[in-house]
Design a protein around this motif. Structure first.
Motif, mmCIF file in Angstrom:
data_model
loop_
_atom_site.group_PDB
_atom_site.id
_atom_site.type_symbol
_atom_site.label_atom_id
_atom_site.label_comp_id
_atom_site.label_asym_id
_atom_site.label_seq_id
_atom_site.Cartn_x
_atom_site.Cartn_y
_atom_site.Cartn_z
ATOM 1 N N HIS A 1 23.137 53.014 41.546
ATOM 2 C CA HIS A 1 22.781 53.207 42.962
ATOM 3 C C HIS A 1 22.023 52.039 43.580
ATOM 4 C CE1 HIS A 1 23.206 57.764 43.637
ATOM 5 N NE2 HIS A 1 23.754 57.513 42.465
ATOM 6 N N THR A 2 21.558 51.104 42.775
ATOM 7 C CA THR A 2 20.551 50.159 43.267
ATOM 8 C C THR A 2 21.042 48.708 43.256
ATOM 9 O OG1 THR A 2 19.613 50.144 41.023
ATOM 10 C CG2 THR A 2 18.581 51.610 42.642
ATOM 11 N N LEU A 3 22.316 48.534 43.512
ATOM 12 C CA LEU A 3 22.876 47.181 43.477
ATOM 13 C C LEU A 3 22.461 46.412 44.735
ATOM 14 C CD1 LEU A 3 24.549 45.331 41.756
ATOM 15 C CD2 LEU A 3 26.604 46.239 42.810
ATOM 16 N N SER A 4 21.868 45.239 44.527
ATOM 17 C CA SER A 4 21.423 44.460 45.685
ATOM 18 C C SER A 4 21.609 42.954 45.496
ATOM 19 C CB SER A 4 19.944 44.752 46.001
ATOM 20 O OG SER A 4 19.120 44.397 44.904
ATOM 21 N N ARG A 5 22.258 42.558 44.382
ATOM 22 C CA ARG A 5 22.434 41.128 44.121
ATOM 23 C C ARG A 5 23.824 40.837 43.582
ATOM 24 N NH1 ARG A 5 17.998 40.579 39.878
ATOM 25 N NH2 ARG A 5 18.809 38.467 39.571
ATOM 26 N N ASP A 6 24.421 39.746 44.066
ATOM 27 C CA ASP A 6 25.733 39.315 43.579
ATOM 28 C C ASP A 6 25.734 39.120 42.062
ATOM 29 O OD1 ASP A 6 26.556 39.261 46.181
ATOM 30 O OD2 ASP A 6 27.075 37.140 46.232
ATOM 31 N N LYS A 7 24.661 38.518 41.560
ATOM 32 C CA LYS A 7 24.578 38.211 40.131
ATOM 33 C C LYS A 7 24.683 39.482 39.287
ATOM 34 C CE LYS A 7 21.389 36.358 36.634
ATOM 35 N NZ LYS A 7 20.019 35.850 36.378
ATOM 36 N N ILE A 8 23.981 40.544 39.705
ATOM 37 C CA ILE A 8 24.033 41.810 38.960
ATOM 38 C C ILE A 8 25.432 42.416 39.066
ATOM 39 C CG2 ILE A 8 23.117 44.150 38.808
ATOM 40 C CD1 ILE A 8 21.034 42.291 37.854
ATOM 41 N N ALA A 9 26.027 42.341 40.239
ATOM 42 C CA ALA A 9 27.390 42.872 40.418
ATOM 43 C C ALA A 9 28.353 42.190 39.453
ATOM 44 C CB ALA A 9 27.847 42.672 41.862
ATOM 45 N N GLN A 10 28.270 40.880 39.369
ATOM 46 C CA GLN A 10 29.144 40.107 38.488
ATOM 47 C C GLN A 10 28.938 40.489 37.028
ATOM 48 O OE1 GLN A 10 31.379 37.733 39.909
ATOM 49 N NE2 GLN A 10 32.320 37.863 37.883
ATOM 50 N N ARG A 11 27.686 40.639 36.632
ATOM 51 C CA ARG A 11 27.382 41.003 35.241
ATOM 52 C C ARG A 11 27.890 42.410 34.911
ATOM 53 N NH1 ARG A 11 23.526 37.852 32.384
ATOM 54 N NH2 ARG A 11 22.967 39.664 31.131
ATOM 55 N N LEU B 1 32.831 51.175 37.177
ATOM 56 C CA LEU B 1 31.495 51.702 37.460
ATOM 57 C C LEU B 1 31.374 51.949 38.962
ATOM 58 C CD1 LEU B 1 28.579 52.226 36.289
ATOM 59 C CD2 LEU B 1 28.080 49.848 36.916
ATOM 60 N N ASN B 2 30.972 53.160 39.332
ATOM 61 C CA ASN B 2 30.738 53.486 40.740
ATOM 62 C C ASN B 2 29.413 52.868 41.172
ATOM 63 O OD1 ASN B 2 32.978 55.470 41.219
ATOM 64 N ND2 ASN B 2 31.955 56.495 39.520
ATOM 65 N N VAL B 3 29.414 52.142 42.273
ATOM 66 C CA VAL B 3 28.174 51.497 42.706
ATOM 67 C C VAL B 3 27.877 51.784 44.176
ATOM 68 C CG1 VAL B 3 28.328 49.640 41.001
ATOM 69 C CG2 VAL B 3 29.276 49.283 43.270
ATOM 70 N N CYS B 4 26.562 51.872 44.450
ATOM 71 C CA CYS B 4 26.065 51.934 45.819
ATOM 72 C C CYS B 4 25.194 50.710 46.063
ATOM 73 C CB CYS B 4 25.223 53.193 46.042
ATOM 74 S SG CYS B 4 26.152 54.731 46.029
ATOM 75 N N ILE B 5 25.282 50.172 47.253
ATOM 76 C CA ILE B 5 24.415 49.072 47.645
ATOM 77 C C ILE B 5 23.084 49.653 48.103
ATOM 78 C CG2 ILE B 5 24.058 47.233 49.342
ATOM 79 C CD1 ILE B 5 27.134 46.926 49.446
ATOM 80 N N GLN B 6 21.992 49.148 47.523
ATOM 81 C CA GLN B 6 20.676 49.592 47.973
ATOM 82 C C GLN B 6 20.264 48.775 49.193
ATOM 83 O OE1 GLN B 6 17.489 49.640 45.095
ATOM 84 N NE2 GLN B 6 16.023 50.442 46.560
#
Length: 228
Positions: A100-110, A122-127
């Protein structure tokens, strides 16, 4: 003394009433039980009361619980709702269903690179840092579109929506303003991405206003499991 099952029933009744008050169907709104720092026995008690969605804030604690419960309770849906350091992204990618707490390109890529190929994306939400407080994680409203574009390009991630923790206040005008802004961002995102269906906002103290402003998932912890 109320049980966990009683408190889940009360929380669901609150959701139903809040939905009715704004002419929405309660079927549109999911209850996410925030089980951080709580023992596995509490999760099992909630499961036996019909709860299936659980939220964890701490990577290693979540991993321990998922590993212990996945064989006997494979239909639990695990949501990571805490801050994530890049050196712990692999655990979330390998074990959780949602982030739920995605806020950075780097984390998304990893997360994309580390998501096992035998699991669904993986289901993701942008915080979103809707209150623009320096102490809070999340992207500013104007940066949502750019991060959404990145997530959408990564095959092992599915963009599901937005999540926010608004200003901690009892001022309903401030709550209303921030939730309305989030709903506007959410509607814009929905128009661009068919996978977007989740607006994760609202907790025990502001659930009614969140639901009135379109929340599709409320995060309830102590009202179900008791104070930490």
């Amino acid at each position: 003394m109320t049980t966990i099952a009683d408190r889940i029933s009360i929380a669901q009744s609150r959701i139903n009433q809040a939905a009715q008050n704004c002419s929405r169907s309660s079927a549109e709104i999911s209850l996410l039980a925030v089980s951080k720092t709580k023992p596995i026995s509490d999760i099992i008690a909630a499961y036996q009361a019909g709860q299936r969605l659980f939220g964890e804030n701490y990577v290693q604690e979540g991993e321990t619980k998922i590993t212990a419960l996945q064989a006997d309770y494979p239909d639990i849906e695990w949501h990571f709702i805490g801050p994530l350091q890049s050196n712990k992204s692999k655990i979330v990618a390998e074990h959780f269903d949602w982030m739920h707490t995605l806020s950075r390109d780097k984390i998304a890529q990893r997360l994309h690179e580390q998501r096992p190929s035998n699991k669904p994306p993986l289901n993701v939400c942008i915080q979103v840092n809707i209150s623009q407080e320096e102490s809070k994680s999340g992207v500013n409203a104007e940066d949502v579109a750019t991060l959404a574009l990145t997530i959408n390009s990564l095959s092992q991630l599915t963009l599901r929506g937005l999540m926010a923790i608004p200003t901690a206040t009892n001022d309903e005008q401030i709550q209303q303003q921030e939730f309305a802004q989030l709903k506007q961002l959410f509607d814009q995102l929905k128009q661009q991405y068919p996978s977007v269906d989740t607006l994760s906002m609202g907790m025990s103290n502001d659930m009614d206003i969140a639901i009135a402003n379109g929340s599709t998932m409320v995060r309830i912890g102590s009202a179900i499991f008791g104070e930490r």
